[in-house]
Write a protein that holds these residues in place. Structure first.
Motif, mmCIF file in Angstrom:
data_model
loop_
_atom_site.group_PDB
_atom_site.id
_atom_site.type_symbol
_atom_site.label_atom_id
_atom_site.label_comp_id
_atom_site.label_asym_id
_atom_site.label_seq_id
_atom_site.Cartn_x
_atom_site.Cartn_y
_atom_site.Cartn_z
ATOM 1 N N GLY A 353 -26.597 11.301 -35.644
ATOM 2 C CA GLY A 353 -27.416 10.483 -36.525
ATOM 3 C C GLY A 353 -26.530 9.663 -37.445
ATOM 4 O O GLY A 353 -25.301 9.713 -37.359
ATOM 5 N N PRO A 354 -27.125 8.911 -38.341
ATOM 6 C CA PRO A 354 -26.322 8.049 -39.217
ATOM 7 C C PRO A 354 -25.404 8.811 -40.159
ATOM 8 O O PRO A 354 -24.344 8.314 -40.533
ATOM 9 C CB PRO A 354 -27.381 7.260 -39.998
ATOM 10 N N ASP A 355 -25.802 10.013 -40.554
ATOM 11 C CA ASP A 355 -24.973 10.755 -41.505
ATOM 12 C C ASP A 355 -24.770 12.210 -41.090
ATOM 13 O O ASP A 355 -24.403 13.062 -41.901
ATOM 14 C CB ASP A 355 -25.590 10.718 -42.906
ATOM 15 N N LYS A 356 -24.998 12.501 -39.802
ATOM 16 C CA LYS A 356 -24.835 13.879 -39.346
ATOM 17 C C LYS A 356 -24.645 13.899 -37.837
ATOM 18 O O LYS A 356 -25.253 13.126 -37.107
ATOM 19 C CB LYS A 356 -26.051 14.737 -39.726
ATOM 20 N N CYS A 357 -23.791 14.805 -37.386
ATOM 21 C CA CYS A 357 -23.614 15.057 -35.957
ATOM 22 C C CYS A 357 -23.869 16.535 -35.718
ATOM 23 O O CYS A 357 -23.193 17.386 -36.294
ATOM 24 C CB CYS A 357 -22.199 14.684 -35.509
ATOM 25 N N GLY A 362 -21.520 27.000 -26.776
ATOM 26 C CA GLY A 362 -20.837 28.275 -26.843
ATOM 27 C C GLY A 362 -19.353 28.001 -26.972
ATOM 28 O O GLY A 362 -18.712 27.588 -26.006
ATOM 29 N N THR A 363 -18.807 28.187 -28.143
ATOM 30 C CA THR A 363 -17.422 27.825 -28.412
ATOM 31 C C THR A 363 -16.690 28.971 -29.096
ATOM 32 O O THR A 363 -17.288 29.763 -29.809
ATOM 33 C CB THR A 363 -17.337 26.567 -29.299
ATOM 34 N N GLN A 364 -15.401 29.030 -28.851
ATOM 35 C CA GLN A 364 -14.538 29.980 -29.549
ATOM 36 C C GLN A 364 -13.798 29.326 -30.708
ATOM 37 O O GLN A 364 -13.069 29.990 -31.423
ATOM 38 C CB GLN A 364 -13.495 30.561 -28.578
ATOM 39 N N PHE A 365 -13.962 28.019 -30.896
ATOM 40 C CA PHE A 365 -13.060 27.293 -31.785
ATOM 41 C C PHE A 365 -13.838 26.326 -32.678
ATOM 42 O O PHE A 365 -13.590 25.123 -32.674
ATOM 43 C CB PHE A 365 -12.046 26.530 -30.934
ATOM 44 N N GLN A 366 -14.759 26.854 -33.475
ATOM 45 C CA GLN A 366 -15.615 26.006 -34.298
ATOM 46 C C GLN A 366 -14.815 25.105 -35.239
ATOM 47 O O GLN A 366 -15.138 23.933 -35.435
ATOM 48 C CB GLN A 366 -16.583 26.862 -35.123
ATOM 49 N N GLY A 367 -13.777 25.654 -35.846
ATOM 50 C CA GLY A 367 -12.998 24.878 -36.800
ATOM 51 C C GLY A 367 -12.353 23.662 -36.171
ATOM 52 O O GLY A 367 -12.407 22.548 -36.721
ATOM 53 N N GLN A 368 -11.755 23.847 -35.006
ATOM 54 C CA GLN A 368 -11.122 22.729 -34.304
ATOM 55 C C GLN A 368 -12.171 21.749 -33.799
ATOM 56 O O GLN A 368 -11.992 20.529 -33.887
ATOM 57 C CB GLN A 368 -10.292 23.256 -33.136
ATOM 58 N N ASP A 369 -13.272 22.260 -33.244
ATOM 59 C CA ASP A 369 -14.345 21.397 -32.757
ATOM 60 C C ASP A 369 -14.848 20.489 -33.874
ATOM 61 O O ASP A 369 -15.078 19.289 -33.667
ATOM 62 C CB ASP A 369 -15.514 22.232 -32.232
ATOM 63 N N GLN A 370 -15.035 21.055 -35.032
ATOM 64 C CA GLN A 370 -15.576 20.308 -36.162
ATOM 65 C C GLN A 370 -14.630 19.186 -36.591
ATOM 66 O O GLN A 370 -15.053 18.048 -36.842
ATOM 67 C CB GLN A 370 -15.827 21.268 -37.330
ATOM 68 N N GLU A 382 -17.702 18.064 -43.024
ATOM 69 C CA GLU A 382 -18.908 18.692 -43.577
ATOM 70 C C GLU A 382 -20.183 18.133 -42.967
ATOM 71 O O GLU A 382 -21.247 18.751 -43.047
ATOM 72 C CB GLU A 382 -18.940 18.504 -45.100
ATOM 73 N N GLN A 383 -20.092 16.952 -42.343
ATOM 74 C CA GLN A 383 -21.266 16.343 -41.712
ATOM 75 C C GLN A 383 -21.394 16.715 -40.236
ATOM 76 O O GLN A 383 -22.311 16.262 -39.565
ATOM 77 C CB GLN A 383 -21.199 14.820 -41.852
ATOM 78 N N ILE A 384 -20.460 17.532 -39.756
ATOM 79 C CA ILE A 384 -20.523 18.013 -38.371
ATOM 80 C C ILE A 384 -21.120 19.416 -38.389
ATOM 81 O O ILE A 384 -20.506 20.367 -38.856
ATOM 82 C CB ILE A 384 -19.132 18.048 -37.717
ATOM 83 N N GLU A 385 -22.323 19.546 -37.897
ATOM 84 C CA GLU A 385 -23.029 20.836 -37.895
ATOM 85 C C GLU A 385 -22.953 21.450 -36.504
ATOM 86 O O GLU A 385 -23.453 20.873 -35.534
ATOM 87 C CB GLU A 385 -24.488 20.646 -38.299
ATOM 88 N N ILE A 386 -22.318 22.602 -36.418
ATOM 89 C CA ILE A 386 -22.152 23.271 -35.130
ATOM 90 C C ILE A 386 -23.055 24.490 -35.065
ATOM 91 O O ILE A 386 -22.976 25.380 -35.920
ATOM 92 C CB ILE A 386 -20.686 23.674 -34.904
ATOM 93 N N HIS A 387 -23.917 24.519 -34.059
ATOM 94 C CA HIS A 387 -24.789 25.661 -33.808
ATOM 95 C C HIS A 387 -24.148 26.471 -32.677
ATOM 96 O O HIS A 387 -24.180 26.057 -31.514
ATOM 97 C CB HIS A 387 -26.187 25.205 -33.391
ATOM 98 N N THR A 388 -23.576 27.602 -33.005
ATOM 99 C CA THR A 388 -22.908 28.414 -31.988
ATOM 100 C C THR A 388 -23.941 29.217 -31.211
ATOM 101 O O THR A 388 -24.733 29.961 -31.793
ATOM 102 C CB THR A 388 -21.890 29.364 -32.631
#
Length: 681
Positions: A353-357, A362-370, A382-388
């Protein structure tokens, strides 16, 4: 999700526990100063950076897992740590994957990640402290309600009691949430443990057998398209040009876009996307990878094994020791490229979206993905929301330095699978030349793990270095060629960094007279202080007809001197059984071959893994130990963090091939030194 860098206590409670009211527990990651609770100014709300526990007014206790559940059992072991100190009602425990945020960073690695068999030992202290802190607040709230000193209260099974007065945790949660947190809490003595160390059924099992468990491919929402990507059939190849006319004519295909990894076809459903990809006309620039060939690699590594190579580790004077050896042995051990081959295909869902992704995967590496998703989209982390979601197997594939499958999905989403084996990050090729005399040996390693994958250095395969043990002179050297040539720098861990090869240190067993059958023995020793546990297992296996033995040693990677290694025996047994299956696949079947830069295998029909009917009965015997807490899953290899000691595992995998090879040698007098093991003639 909008992540507030410095949320007030009130903001945090509103966003975390507003559904039914309750108590949210915050606590500090030991040794991570940036997560420490800030001292509140007079009259101000305290800073609450870290929340892993939520107690609802309906008595439910929700544990937020900072780590990903991929079959290893942490959805049970982490709640066990909290429930032990909380004196919780186990039937009320629920678990959720925590969102991706700095507050959930690994206590040793500094980034949110699951791997290295590190979840249990890294969280052993702070998850117990979370439970103890919650219990302290609940007891204080009950004491105020009962009108008695807190010392007169006791807890049991989710209830605080004082004489005949009783109150459940849910009834006390709102009051407890208003109390200031104590500066410190006292943890239970080991002799008082009721949950830790006891066999406990897994909390994720009912979710999975009933179909409630949510995996990445279960994600659905309005407007969602399915994308498949045509990638270069050659490692490192790039798109030169493409014609999407026929692909776009396929019913259901919506769009065709080029992304860094290839050409993506977006469609209403998988079948349409797959047909569209098949219809693409692509001209590839194969690059230097087109010359990659398994047979040529075999010859090159054999040649390298006779050269000085790059120094990695030395102990004693090998050159002086070898000429004096009465007996000399020369042998070469070889392991092919291996695929991770998890049952669940790699998948990722992205909505920008305009201000959020938002990312579901299923990931082992949320920090790197973000971090990488933020770089692609131009948004802040902070605008990258990961649902594991749950992971249908990881084995290290879903924790790589490039986060390739997540990055690819974000690129596709921004610009408007059959590839898990051929386009994946495989376990490295390995050839080892052994010269041995009177217990003295030198190892020459052909293709150690990729230097591009942190924390491994340019010239050193740390798993092999750590594997060098004993007091005799020994030397480890690497081959001298560019190990990344033709592979795009992508070899990685495959459930363990060191290859599951027939180890030179595996003891040789000659054929015995009498029965031509026996058992395989796997002795897993946790370190030099394990009070002879491994030797005891070997003796026990021999007494039961053992013919082939393999030995794995783990120097546990736990900081802080925790003295009790066992949390859930059932998880340990499950990890051993799965490790045996994984090791037997490599020992008997699995192999990736490359010709003209192209991986020949594509799926389970030609990349063979152990079948159900081939799985042996596995007996797991746990020997008591006072060693520091370690892990039974993957490995932690130095230098990951100053607090992490050397650790070699995945403890059930490396000894399997040696055990099988030794059993074959015992029964046939033939020594096999290349995987997969084959008796010719």
């Amino acid at each position: 999700m909008t992540v507030t860098p410095n949320p007030t206590r009130r903001d945090f409670l509103k966003t975390s526990a507003a559904v039914s009211g309750g108590l949210v527990i915050a606590f500090v990651a030991p040794g991570a100063k940036r997560f420490a609770l800030a001292a509140p100014a007079p009259g101000a709300d305290p800073f609450v950076p870290n929340a892993f526990l939520r107690i609802g007014s309906d008595d439910t206790i929700t544990v937020l897992s900072a780590h990903s559940e991929m079959g290893q059992g942490i959805w049970t072991s982490l709640p066990m740590l909290i429930a032990e100190e909380l004196d919780a009602d186990w039937s009320k425990i629920k678990v959720e994957h925590a969102p991706a945020a700095p507050v959930y960073a690994h206590t040793a690695f500094g980034i949110q990640v699951t791997g290295g068999s590190s979840t249990t030992w890294s969280e052993f202290q702070r998850y117990r402290e979370a439970g103890a802190l919650a219990r302290s607040l609940l007891v204080e709230a009950a004491a105020q309600r009962f009108g008695v000193p807190a010392s007169d209260c006791r807890t049991e099974n989710g209830v605080v009691m004082a004489g005949r007065k009783r109150a459940s945790y849910g009834k006390l949660a709102d009051a407890a949430a208003q109390l200031p947190a104590p500066a410190s809490v006292k943890l239970k003595d080991v002799k008082d443990w009721k949950i830790i160390g006891k066999p406990t059924k897994r909390l994720d099992t009912p979710e999975k057998i009933t179909g409630r468990a949510r995996f990445g491919m279960d994600v659905q929402f309005d407007g969602l398209l399915t994308a498949v990507v045509a990638r270069s059939p050659v490692f490192g190849g790039k798109v030169k040009s493409f014609d999407a006319t026929k692909a776009e004519a396929e019913p259901g295909v919506r769009e065709v876009v080029q992304v860094p990894s290839g050409v993506a076809v977006l469609a209403d459903h998988f079948w349409a996307a797959s047909r569209g990809r098949a219809a693409l006309e692509i001209e590839w620039d194969p690059g230097t990878g087109a010359t990659l060939d398994s047979d040529a690699l075999r010859q090159e590594f054999s040649r390298q094994a006779t050269t000085p190579g790059l120094p990695a580790a030395n102990a004693g004077d090998v050159d002086a020791a070898m000429p004096t050896a009465a007996t000399k042995i020369e042998a070469e051990y070889a392991v092919p490229y291996l695929a991770h081959a998890p049952m669940e295909p790699l998948n990722c869902t992205v909505r920008i979206g305009p201000d959020k992704c938002e990312i579901w995967t299923g990931t082992q590496f949320q920090g790197q993905d973000q971090q990488l998703a933020a770089k692609i989209t131009g948004l802040s982390p902070e605008q990258i929301e990961i649902h594991t979601t749950f992971l249908g197997g990881g084995f290290g594939r879903r924790a790589n330095a490039t986060s390739d499958f997540v990055v690819e999905a974000v690129h596709v989403a921004k610009n408007s699978r059959r590839d898990g084996v051929r386009g994946g990050v495989g376990h490295q090729w390995d050839r080892r030349s052994l010269r041995r005399g009177r217990g003295r040996f030198a190892l020459l390693v052909g293709d150690p793990e990729s230097p591009d994958r942190p924390p491994f250095s340019q010239n050193t395969d740390h798993g092999s270095v750590v594997a060098l043990g004993g007091t005799h002179p020994q030397r480890l050297r690497h081959g001298d060629t560019d190990r990344r040539a033709g592979t795009d720098g992508r070899p990685g861990s495959g459930r363990l960094p060191p290859p599951p090869a027939p180890r030179p240190s595996a003891p040789s067993r000659r054929a015995e007279s009498g029965r031509r059958e026996g058992r395989l023995g796997i002795a897993l020793t946790p370190g030099p202080g394990a009070r002879g546990g491994g030797a005891r297992i070997v003796r026990q296996l021999r007494s039961r007809g053992g013919r082939g033995f393999g030995r794995g040693r783990e120097d546990p990677g736990a900081p802080g001197g925790v003295r009790h290694r066992l949390v859930n025996p059932e998880t340990i047994a499950a990890q051993m059984e799965s490790g045996v299956a994984f090791g037997l696949s490599a020992a008997l079947h699995s192999k990736l071959t490359v010709k003209e830069g192209r991986v020949q295998e594509s799926n389970y029909h030609d990349y063979v893994v152990l079948r159900m009917n081939e799985m042996p009965r596995v007996e797991t015997h746990i020997v008591p130990s006072v060693e520091r807490l370690g892990g039974v899953g993957e490995v932690a290899v130095p230098p990951i963090a100053p607090a992490v000691a050397n650790a070699v595992g995945e403890v059930a995998v490396p000894p399997i091939a040696p055990a099988v090879a030794n059993a074959v040698a015992a029964l046939t007098s033939r020594r096999l030194r290349e995987l997969p093991l084959r008796l010719q003639g």
